[in-house]
Design a protein around this motif. Sequence first.
Motif, PDB file in Angstrom:
ATOM      1  N   TRP A 354      40.494 -18.253   9.329  1.00 58.32           N
ATOM      2  CA  TRP A 354      41.861 -17.788   9.547  1.00 58.32           C
ATOM      3  C   TRP A 354      42.872 -18.922   9.396  1.00 58.32           C
ATOM      4  O   TRP A 354      44.050 -18.676   9.112  1.00 58.32           O
ATOM      5  CB  TRP A 354      41.976 -17.141  10.930  1.00 58.32           C
ATOM      6  CG  TRP A 354      41.144 -15.905  11.053  1.00 58.32           C
ATOM      7  CD1 TRP A 354      39.968 -15.774  11.731  1.00 58.32           C
ATOM      8  CD2 TRP A 354      41.398 -14.624  10.448  1.00 58.32           C
ATOM      9  NE1 TRP A 354      39.477 -14.492  11.599  1.00 58.32           N
ATOM     10  CE2 TRP A 354      40.339 -13.768  10.815  1.00 58.32           C
ATOM     11  CE3 TRP A 354      42.418 -14.122   9.640  1.00 58.32           C
ATOM     12  CZ2 TRP A 354      40.267 -12.450  10.407  1.00 58.32           C
ATOM     13  CZ3 TRP A 354      42.352 -12.804   9.224  1.00 58.32           C
ATOM     14  CH2 TRP A 354      41.292 -11.978   9.608  1.00 58.32           C
ATOM     15  N   ASP A 355      42.418 -20.156   9.596  1.00 59.24           N
ATOM     16  CA  ASP A 355      43.347 -21.279   9.423  1.00 59.24           C
ATOM     17  C   ASP A 355      43.818 -21.379   7.975  1.00 59.24           C
ATOM     18  O   ASP A 355      44.991 -21.684   7.711  1.00 59.24           O
ATOM     19  CB  ASP A 355      42.701 -22.587   9.876  1.00 59.24           C
ATOM     20  CG  ASP A 355      41.371 -22.874   9.184  1.00 59.24           C
ATOM     21  OD1 ASP A 355      40.729 -21.915   8.698  1.00 59.24           O
ATOM     22  OD2 ASP A 355      40.974 -24.047   9.131  1.00 59.24           O
ATOM     23  N   ILE A 356      42.905 -21.084   7.028  1.00 58.82           N
ATOM     24  CA  ILE A 356      43.289 -21.095   5.614  1.00 58.82           C
ATOM     25  C   ILE A 356      44.275 -19.958   5.323  1.00 58.82           C
ATOM     26  O   ILE A 356      45.261 -20.139   4.590  1.00 58.82           O
ATOM     27  CB  ILE A 356      42.052 -20.965   4.710  1.00 58.82           C
ATOM     28  CG1 ILE A 356      41.114 -22.167   4.885  1.00 58.82           C
ATOM     29  CG2 ILE A 356      42.462 -20.831   3.246  1.00 58.82           C
ATOM     30  CD1 ILE A 356      41.708 -23.476   4.432  1.00 58.82           C
ATOM     31  N   ILE A 357      44.019 -18.785   5.910  1.00 62.60           N
ATOM     32  CA  ILE A 357      44.918 -17.645   5.720  1.00 62.60           C
ATOM     33  C   ILE A 357      46.322 -17.994   6.206  1.00 62.60           C
ATOM     34  O   ILE A 357      47.329 -17.726   5.522  1.00 62.60           O
ATOM     35  CB  ILE A 357      44.399 -16.408   6.478  1.00 62.60           C
ATOM     36  CG1 ILE A 357      42.987 -16.010   5.992  1.00 62.60           C
ATOM     37  CG2 ILE A 357      45.365 -15.248   6.359  1.00 62.60           C
ATOM     38  CD1 ILE A 357      42.929 -15.479   4.591  1.00 62.60           C
ATOM     39  N   LEU A 358      46.424 -18.619   7.396  1.00 66.78           N
ATOM     40  CA  LEU A 358      47.732 -18.995   7.927  1.00 66.78           C
ATOM     41  C   LEU A 358      48.367 -20.102   7.098  1.00 66.78           C
ATOM     42  O   LEU A 358      49.593 -20.123   6.909  1.00 66.78           O
ATOM     43  CB  LEU A 358      47.596 -19.446   9.385  1.00 66.78           C
ATOM     44  CG  LEU A 358      47.302 -18.342  10.407  1.00 66.78           C
ATOM     45  CD1 LEU A 358      47.048 -18.945  11.787  1.00 66.78           C
ATOM     46  CD2 LEU A 358      48.460 -17.350  10.479  1.00 66.78           C
ATOM     47  N   LEU A 359      47.540 -21.021   6.595  1.00 67.71           N
ATOM     48  CA  LEU A 359      48.061 -22.084   5.739  1.00 67.71           C
ATOM     49  C   LEU A 359      48.708 -21.498   4.489  1.00 67.71           C
ATOM     50  O   LEU A 359      49.786 -21.925   4.062  1.00 67.71           O
ATOM     51  CB  LEU A 359      46.937 -23.055   5.363  1.00 67.71           C
ATOM     52  CG  LEU A 359      47.306 -24.203   4.423  1.00 67.71           C
ATOM     53  CD1 LEU A 359      48.353 -25.107   5.062  1.00 67.71           C
ATOM     54  CD2 LEU A 359      46.068 -25.010   4.059  1.00 67.71           C
ATOM     55  N   PHE A 360      48.036 -20.509   3.890  1.00 66.45           N
ATOM     56  CA  PHE A 360      48.628 -19.804   2.749  1.00 66.45           C
ATOM     57  C   PHE A 360      50.006 -19.258   3.124  1.00 66.45           C
ATOM     58  O   PHE A 360      50.996 -19.467   2.418  1.00 66.45           O
ATOM     59  CB  PHE A 360      47.751 -18.616   2.328  1.00 66.45           C
ATOM     60  CG  PHE A 360      46.522 -18.989   1.565  1.00 66.45           C
ATOM     61  CD1 PHE A 360      46.430 -20.184   0.877  1.00 66.45           C
ATOM     62  CD2 PHE A 360      45.439 -18.122   1.531  1.00 66.45           C
ATOM     63  CE1 PHE A 360      45.291 -20.506   0.173  1.00 66.45           C
ATOM     64  CE2 PHE A 360      44.295 -18.446   0.820  1.00 66.45           C
ATOM     65  CZ  PHE A 360      44.221 -19.635   0.145  1.00 66.45           C
ATOM     66  N   GLY A 361      50.049 -18.521   4.241  1.00 67.84           N
ATOM     67  CA  GLY A 361      51.298 -17.886   4.648  1.00 67.84           C
ATOM     68  C   GLY A 361      52.417 -18.890   4.844  1.00 67.84           C
ATOM     69  O   GLY A 361      53.552 -18.666   4.412  1.00 67.84           O
ATOM     70  N   GLY A 362      52.107 -20.010   5.493  1.00 69.32           N
ATOM     71  CA  GLY A 362      53.119 -21.038   5.715  1.00 69.32           C
ATOM     72  C   GLY A 362      53.641 -21.613   4.412  1.00 69.32           C
ATOM     73  O   GLY A 362      54.850 -21.846   4.257  1.00 69.32           O
TER      74      GLY A 362
END
Length: 436
Positions: A354-362
């Motif tokens: 999920w950290d990668i998913i949030l990194l994408f979003g940011g």
Amino acid sequence: MALELERDENSPARLMALIGAPVLALLMGVFLDLVPGRPETTYTAAVALWMALWWMTGVVPLAVTALLPLVLFPALGVMSAKSVPGYYVNDIIFLFLGGFLVALAMQHWNLHRRIALRLLLFFGGKPSRVLLGFMTPTFFLSMWISNTATTMMMVPIALSVIIRLEEQGEPLVTRRFSLGLLLAIAYSASIGGTATLIGTPPNASLVAIVENTFPEAPDISFAAWFAFGLPLSLVLFVTLWVVIRWRFLGKARDAVSIDMDTIRSQYQSMGRVTFEQAVVFVVFVSMALLWLTRKGIDIDTFAVPGWSALFPYPAYLRDGTVAISMALLLFALPSRTVPGGRILNWEIARGVPWDIILLFGGGFALAGGFAESGLAIWAGEQLSGLGAFSPVVLVAGMCLAVSFLTELTSNAATTEMLLPIIAALGVAIKIHPLFL
């Protein structure tokens, strides 16, 4: 990887980076005025500076830094609190989410290990063929699952071969061969990640930032990326094999004799192909084929429609639709090994990074801020002088700079920081942004 300051969370260096980034952003926002009459341009630049410093130093997790636009952009008047979250939930996010879920099913049921061992047995026992035998499954699997996960799976298999060699071979020759083998695995994973849209996070970052910055541009589908990325990655793959073979095998080509019994015994210990492995393999292949054939092939007078044309609104269907549908199928299909269970369940799904998913979003939100605030236009104007240089020189310079920068910082974070600026540069100097 991010630049490591110190492991102590409260060390002076980490505290300096933790406090210094927002202080510098505050000073920038208060004392600079990049575009008179548009304070949001300066505020976006200040937020970008804050995020860049935290991403580069890693004083907080990358995903935590990625959440800053959710708070700062509405507070500073860059974008509304309604529009910012949309960057964290889009087609590219769900493309990766579905891909992650199918990959987790592959890993949970050991399908990736079976594929790797089978390919190793296929290539045989000569040193150069063993090298190719380790590189090929690493390259192939990292096209679909995490480069790190692929490497972590392949290294123990390689170590079992290395241990057997040390017991029977010449120490110096074995050491050189072993070093070359481990390097080949690491580089093969990185090269394989470039071949597909889901192979590594920076690929998806590029696609989403292009879509956000140039909404009228044709979308970059899985098939379009694959057509570009696979030939390039194959050239790099062959080059790697030649270089490692020349640099590290040397005398090992004649002096090292590799007993494939170790690999064979590992493969046999897995037993027969399980029902779950067969189902996951079929779903995995189906997903890849659906990605590749979603859009039609149109070459001059020759045209083959894609399967999306069978639906009333083909433009509504995207690669993320395929990824999620395949993941949902695995959640629905029953398992024979676990009575009453499913092939994919939420316990397995919790492994989604999920950290990668949030990194994408940011990163997508930051790119959106660049466009909405006018910072992209301002940055392009400041960099317009670079138009005097040859495009080839510009690309070479960027490749060199980013290669060195990502020795110290996260690949994905670096991509998220630089792509909006590079897109603006392309517009300013009238070069196709995708070239840059």
